[in-house]
Design an enzyme around this catalytic site. Structure first.
Site, PDB file in Angstrom:
ATOM      1  CG  ASN A 101       8.282   4.348   6.782  1.00 29.39           C
ATOM      2  OD1 ASN A 101       7.771   3.887   7.798  1.00 29.39           O
ATOM      3  ND2 ASN A 101       9.291   3.759   6.158  1.00 29.39           N
ATOM      4  CD  GLU A 102       2.523   7.006   1.555  1.00 29.33           C
ATOM      5  OE1 GLU A 102       3.087   8.118   1.436  1.00 29.33           O
ATOM      6  OE2 GLU A 102       2.138   6.330   0.581  1.00 29.33           O
TER       7      GLU A 102
END
Length: 641
Positions: A162-163
């Site tokens: 989850n950037e």
């Protein structure tokens, strides 16, 4: 009262943080908690649902779980696992796949039912991914959710993949990887260009549903992002900050990953301190930099308004504190890194005697010496000391394939010009071309090619050392075995590396040793090389009298420098010495323009080195000390006797 003091000390921290002395003890504790969950579920004939992470952080946790299974009978028959993520696209048997990682680290060594193992599928057609992700979520829900989720954290603040930009309610999905994430993975893939641009990951919303969440982080490389995740505002720019909203999360980190938390980095802001000389120095330098005022201009009001009233009260008046710290910084500066003969050395960082010292510079790669301390290297030689350099590894990994071919082409052309038989070289050239055409990402070169690349680095290192003033007989190429051995073996012994280092030290019997002190990456070559030196010295100190008069100085690389309050020897460089250092770096032509492993910094090594040393000089000047063109910095290693 103790609880109140702890709450005050951690008041900047927005999630519970438990700190261990090292990653081994922390990992054993996490494994114990996982095992406890599995056993409690077994006792009730229930399934334990684990969310698992990959990467370096959980490796020792898995190792301890394997030990518990093999030695203490921990069974995984009631365990169902869901992995956080997987690269896309990637084959499950690829060296970098998380399927392979989990099998090698855990699943192949315990009695888990492989049908209970769930890892995102990196082989799907892209049009099938959305439905697959929904099914992945549903399967987790069917088991009643994840009981315990283990997380790592990336330097972008990502959890799973989850950037930055991820939503707090996001579910399992296909994502695009951040450039920094791909750069961090580039070593595993043999270059960033080979790292997949996408991945399938559980979402932050999925992670949040876990009944318990443990985030792991080790080493100083993670310290900046840990500070943001623990103390920073909640933001989708740092996805790990969303964990601040959970009541079921705990960060488990080691001391190195904790160093930038306020209670360790700036403790005077959160508690009464035990004011040691080193802490006073750190606090006064911090205050001067924070207020952008020279040290000797700091006032009592400055102390009182910035959390340092206790220091002013206990050790004031503040001008005396300022003078004391200013003098300590002044005494770190020396133009005589080998000591100044016939001078009072009581306030100097190095001894005056012996007049001519035997100095040895250990360089992990064939260019760290001139990049990191080239000016000091030159100064030692110019001042008449017996200077040696020891290149610990061949550096053959960091040579472009095209350069290796170019050197063989030269040798072929030279042989033909001299009317010599070049059949061997012609065959070698054809073999190399064929290998490079079919070379897979991260595939190790065969021995002959590694030799050629190593010789390229060797020739460059000799040229750089000669320009710095060294005699050829004082240039040592160690080619420590661990460097190539690590390309083919997962478990590497360092005993022969230590023995070889001991032999060289016995030969030189130095008064000074300079070694790379970049420890942020515990698996990096610099850290391994230093530990080999330290082990060699530790053994020699038990029997060899000369070691009692041997000092060990640490230098840093071109990526970052020691903090000003840490510096114990600061060697100022003239503009002419900066230029000569630059020319020595230029001799490493294979590392110019675009090196194979540039790291996070796009600047060339010589530019980084000059910017770094000029910044150190600027900081000294801003604190009220003399203005220099550049400064190289060193810290003295303290042996535990």
């Amino acid at each position: 009262m103790l609880k109140l003091n702890l709450l005050e000390e951690t008041r900047y921290e927005k999630v519970p943080v438990k700190i261990y002395s090292d990653d081994t003890s922390a990992s054993i504790e996490v494994a114990r908690r996982v095992a406890g969950l599995i056993k409690s579920k077994q006792a009730n004939n229930e399934t334990a649902v684990l969310g698992l992470a990959t990467g370096a952080s959980p490796v020792k946790v898995y190792k301890e779980l394997v030990r518990l299974h093999k030695e203490e009978g921990l069974s995984f028959k009631n365990v169902v696992t869901f992995n956080l993520d997987e690269y896309y696209p990637i084959q499950p048997d690829a060296e970098q796949s998380y399927v392979r990682f989990m099998k090698e680290q855990l699943f192949d060594h315990v009695d888990i039912d492989i049908s209970n193992v769930n890892i995102p599928d990196g082989t799907l057609k892209q049009e099938d991914i959305a439905a697959y992700c929904l099914a992945y979520e549903q399967k987790i829900n069917n088991y009643g959710g994840i009981d315990l989720q283990v997380l790592g954290i990336g330097r972008t603040g990502h959890i799973g993949f989850n950037e930055p930009g991820s939503a707090p309610n996001s579910g399992t999905r296909l994502v695009t990887l951040n450039d920094l994430t791909r750069r961090d993975a580039s070593k595993d893939f043999g270059g960033k260009e080979n790292v997949p641009k996408k991945a399938i990951t559980m979402g932050i919303g999925t992670i949040f549903k876990a009944k318990e969440i443990i985030l792991l982080a080790w080493n100083g490389k993670k310290a900046p992002i840990i500070k943001k995740a623990v103390e920073g505002p909640i933001s989708n720019e740092v996805p790990a900050t969303f964990l601040q909203m959970s009541n079921n999360v705990e960060f488990i980190i080691d001391e190195d990953a904790a160093v930038e938390l306020t209670r360790f980095d700036i403790p005077w802001l959160v508690k009464d301190c035990k004011w040691t000389d080193s802490l006073i120095k750190k606090a006064v330098v911090w205050l001067s930099k924070t207020l952008d005022k020279p040290i000797l201009k700091l006032t009592e009001a400055d102390y009182n308004n910035n959390g340092m009233a206790q220091l002013a009260t206990d050790f004031g008046p503040v001008y005396n504190i300022n003078i004391n710290v200013f003098n300590k910084l002044q005494h770190t500066i020396t133009g005589w890194p080998g000591g100044k003969f016939n001078a009072d050395d009581s306030q100097r960082p190095e001894r005056a005697l012996p007049q001519v010292k035997r100095s040895i510079v250990f360089s992990p790669h064939p260019d760290d010496d001139v990049i990191s301390m080239g000016g000091t290297f030159i100064r030692l030689a110019d001042q008449g000391h017996e200077v040696h350099v020891a290149y610990q590894t061949s550096g053959n990994t960091a040579v472009w394939d095209e350069d290796a071919l170019r050197y063989v082409e030269f040798a072929m052309d030279f042989g033909q010009a001299q009317r010599q038989d070049t059949a061997y070289l012609t065959n070698l050239y054809a073999t190399m071309n064929e290998f490079f055409r079919n070379k897979k990402p991260n595939q190790s070169d065969p021995k002959e090619i590694r030799t050629i690349k190593g010789l390229i680095r060797k020739g460059e290192a000799i040229a750089g050392a000669r320009l710095s003033g060294l005699r050829d007989e004082n240039i040592h190429f160690m080619d420590l075995p661990f460097y190539d051995r690590g390309k083919f073996e997962k478990v590497v012994s360092y005993e022969d590396d230590v023995t070889q280092t001991m032999d060289l030290l016995q030969q030189v019997k130095p008064h000074q040793i300079f070694a790379a002190g970049d420890f942020a990456d515990p698996h990096g070559t610099h850290k391994v090389c230093f530990e080999i030196i330290l082990e060699a010295l530790t053994r020699l100190r038990k029997t060899e009298q000369w070691t009692a008069d041997c000092w060990l100085w640490l230098y840093r690389g071109a990526w970052h420098e020691f903090e000003i309050h840490e510096i114990e020897m600061a060697v100022p460089l003239s503009p002419q010495e900066v230029e000569r250092k630059r020319l020595a770096i230029f001799k490493h032509q294979s590392q110019k323009d675009l090196p194979v492993f540039p790291g996070d910094d796009a600047r060339e090594f010589w530019v980084r080195a000059e910017d770094r040393t000029r910044e150190t000089a600027r900081l000294y000047n801003a604190l009220g000390l003399a203005e220099y063109e550049a400064i190289e910095a060193f810290v003295k290693w303290k042996f535990e006797d």
